[in-house]
Design a protein around this motif. Structure first.
Motif, PDB file in Angstrom:
ATOM      1  N   PRO A 163      23.043 -14.035  35.192  1.00  0.00           N
ATOM      2  CA  PRO A 163      21.930 -13.625  36.051  1.00  0.00           C
ATOM      3  C   PRO A 163      20.643 -14.390  35.771  1.00  0.00           C
ATOM      4  O   PRO A 163      19.701 -14.314  36.560  1.00  0.00           O
ATOM      5  N   TYR A 164      20.604 -15.150  34.691  1.00  0.00           N
ATOM      6  CA  TYR A 164      19.461 -16.024  34.430  1.00  0.00           C
ATOM      7  C   TYR A 164      19.330 -17.009  35.592  1.00  0.00           C
ATOM      8  O   TYR A 164      18.231 -17.382  35.978  1.00  0.00           O
ATOM      9  N   TYR A 165      20.482 -17.407  36.142  1.00  0.00           N
ATOM     10  CA  TYR A 165      20.504 -18.356  37.250  1.00  0.00           C
ATOM     11  C   TYR A 165      20.661 -17.674  38.608  1.00  0.00           C
ATOM     12  O   TYR A 165      20.105 -18.131  39.592  1.00  0.00           O
ATOM     13  N   THR A 166      21.454 -16.589  38.670  1.00  0.00           N
ATOM     14  CA  THR A 166      21.719 -15.928  39.952  1.00  0.00           C
ATOM     15  C   THR A 166      20.674 -14.877  40.306  1.00  0.00           C
ATOM     16  O   THR A 166      20.487 -14.560  41.473  1.00  0.00           O
ATOM     17  N   GLY A 167      20.046 -14.296  39.284  1.00  0.00           N
ATOM     18  CA  GLY A 167      19.076 -13.218  39.506  1.00  0.00           C
ATOM     19  C   GLY A 167      19.715 -11.875  39.809  1.00  0.00           C
ATOM     20  O   GLY A 167      19.023 -10.880  39.984  1.00  0.00           O
ATOM     21  N   ASN A 168      21.046 -11.815  39.840  1.00  0.00           N
ATOM     22  CA  ASN A 168      21.719 -10.582  40.222  1.00  0.00           C
ATOM     23  C   ASN A 168      22.095  -9.743  38.989  1.00  0.00           C
ATOM     24  O   ASN A 168      23.258  -9.659  38.601  1.00  0.00           O
ATOM     25  N   PHE A 169      21.097  -9.102  38.409  1.00  0.00           N
ATOM     26  CA  PHE A 169      21.306  -8.293  37.209  1.00  0.00           C
ATOM     27  C   PHE A 169      22.102  -7.029  37.513  1.00  0.00           C
ATOM     28  O   PHE A 169      22.853  -6.562  36.660  1.00  0.00           O
ATOM     29  N   GLN A 170      21.951  -6.487  38.725  1.00  0.00           N
ATOM     30  CA  GLN A 170      22.700  -5.277  39.096  1.00  0.00           C
ATOM     31  C   GLN A 170      24.196  -5.550  39.121  1.00  0.00           C
ATOM     32  O   GLN A 170      24.983  -4.778  38.571  1.00  0.00           O
ATOM     33  N   GLU A 171      24.595  -6.648  39.752  1.00  0.00           N
ATOM     34  CA  GLU A 171      26.011  -7.005  39.807  1.00  0.00           C
ATOM     35  C   GLU A 171      26.582  -7.180  38.398  1.00  0.00           C
ATOM     36  O   GLU A 171      27.665  -6.682  38.086  1.00  0.00           O
ATOM     37  N   VAL A 172      25.840  -7.876  37.543  1.00  0.00           N
ATOM     38  CA  VAL A 172      26.303  -8.118  36.182  1.00  0.00           C
ATOM     39  C   VAL A 172      26.368  -6.807  35.412  1.00  0.00           C
ATOM     40  O   VAL A 172      27.329  -6.561  34.672  1.00  0.00           O
TER      41      VAL A 172
ATOM     42  N   HIS B 230      13.872 -14.001  20.525  1.00  0.00           N
ATOM     43  CA  HIS B 230      13.301 -13.416  21.735  1.00  0.00           C
ATOM     44  C   HIS B 230      14.002 -12.106  22.087  1.00  0.00           C
ATOM     45  O   HIS B 230      15.190 -11.943  21.811  1.00  0.00           O
ATOM     46  N   PRO B 231      13.287 -11.202  22.758  1.00  0.00           N
ATOM     47  CA  PRO B 231      13.919  -9.978  23.249  1.00  0.00           C
ATOM     48  C   PRO B 231      14.787 -10.320  24.460  1.00  0.00           C
ATOM     49  O   PRO B 231      14.706 -11.436  24.993  1.00  0.00           O
ATOM     50  N   PRO B 232      15.581  -9.367  24.933  1.00  0.00           N
ATOM     51  CA  PRO B 232      16.352  -9.622  26.153  1.00  0.00           C
ATOM     52  C   PRO B 232      15.432 -10.015  27.316  1.00  0.00           C
ATOM     53  O   PRO B 232      14.260  -9.628  27.365  1.00  0.00           O
ATOM     54  N   HIS B 233      15.982 -10.756  28.260  1.00  0.00           N
ATOM     55  CA  HIS B 233      15.293 -11.183  29.477  1.00  0.00           C
ATOM     56  C   HIS B 233      14.729  -9.959  30.202  1.00  0.00           C
ATOM     57  O   HIS B 233      15.324  -8.872  30.165  1.00  0.00           O
ATOM     58  N   GLN B 234      13.622 -10.139  30.897  1.00  0.00           N
ATOM     59  CA  GLN B 234      13.000  -9.022  31.613  1.00  0.00           C
ATOM     60  C   GLN B 234      13.968  -8.379  32.608  1.00  0.00           C
ATOM     61  O   GLN B 234      13.998  -7.153  32.744  1.00  0.00           O
ATOM     62  N   GLY B 235      14.784  -9.166  33.291  1.00  0.00           N
ATOM     63  CA  GLY B 235      15.764  -8.613  34.227  1.00  0.00           C
ATOM     64  C   GLY B 235      16.785  -7.728  33.530  1.00  0.00           C
ATOM     65  O   GLY B 235      17.192  -6.687  34.062  1.00  0.00           O
ATOM     66  N   THR B 236      17.195  -8.120  32.341  1.00  0.00           N
ATOM     67  CA  THR B 236      18.128  -7.305  31.546  1.00  0.00           C
ATOM     68  C   THR B 236      17.440  -6.020  31.109  1.00  0.00           C
ATOM     69  O   THR B 236      18.009  -4.928  31.228  1.00  0.00           O
ATOM     70  N   ARG B 237      16.207  -6.139  30.636  1.00  0.00           N
ATOM     71  CA  ARG B 237      15.477  -4.935  30.209  1.00  0.00           C
ATOM     72  C   ARG B 237      15.279  -3.979  31.381  1.00  0.00           C
ATOM     73  O   ARG B 237      15.442  -2.763  31.235  1.00  0.00           O
ATOM     74  N   ASP B 238      14.951  -4.523  32.553  1.00  0.00           N
ATOM     75  CA  ASP B 238      14.726  -3.676  33.730  1.00  0.00           C
ATOM     76  C   ASP B 238      15.976  -2.895  34.109  1.00  0.00           C
ATOM     77  O   ASP B 238      15.915  -1.690  34.370  1.00  0.00           O
ATOM     78  N   ILE B 239      17.127  -3.565  34.148  1.00  0.00           N
ATOM     79  CA  ILE B 239      18.360  -2.880  34.556  1.00  0.00           C
ATOM     80  C   ILE B 239      18.809  -1.884  33.490  1.00  0.00           C
ATOM     81  O   ILE B 239      19.334  -0.816  33.811  1.00  0.00           O
TER      82      ILE B 239
END
Length: 161
Positions: A130-139, A49-58
């Motif tokens: 962030p898969y669980y926290t949703g905080n991709f910016q912090e990570v 799979h490609p990176p998670h959408q949240g990872t791709r977005d950040i």
């Protein structure tokens, strides 16, 4: 060639983010000819799979390329192929033990660290998932800061200057 492997649980959020950020920093430093970068997960749920959408977005937001990246699982060969294995948290470090090959000579074995070991001012040495926290910016901020310190560490330790 110095080889760096970033490891998290599923290889779709933290470790591919670190791979992409570190690759970007290594390229900016003009060291892509001496440092190779990859990432992997200790779990097998997301292989291919490609990176998670949240990872791709950040990563898109910060203009960091992740083209062609796909999740893979850690394998025993990684312990001798890579110079450094950089885990995102203590659980990843513990899970890596299941993949370690039979005892190998210390000088041929990858050096294992947690990414936030390279952020000495941070008290918690575990990158939250962030898969669980949703905080991709912090990570992303943790990863960017720690990868910069990791690069300095590798340049100094491997005498790449």
């Amino acid at each position: 060639m110095i080889q760096v492997l970033f490891v998290c649980l599923g290889n779709i959020c933290r470790s591919p983010m670190a791979e992409a950020v570190f690759r970007h920093q290594v390229k900016q430093a003009g060291l892509e000819h001496v440092i190779a970068i990859d990432s992997a997960g200790t779990g097998d749920w997301h292989i291919g799979h490609p990176p998670h959408q949240g990872t791709r977005d950040i990563l898109d937001k910060n203009q960091v390329d992740y083209k062609g990246m796909q999740a893979r699982q850690v394998k025993s060969d990684d312990f001798v192929q890579f110079t450094y294995i950089i885990a995102m948290d203590e659980s990843n470090v513990q899970n890596l033990a299941a993949f370690a090959p039979e005892p190998i000579e210390a000088e041929k074995r990858a050096s294992i660290h947690k990414l936030l070991d390279f952020a000495p001012e941070r008290k918690d040495k575990n990158v939250p998932d962030p898969y669980y926290t949703g905080n991709f910016q912090e990570v992303f901020e943790m990863v960017e800061e720690s990868c910069a310190s990791l690069l300095t560490y590798i340049v100094d330790k491997e005498q790449l200057t």
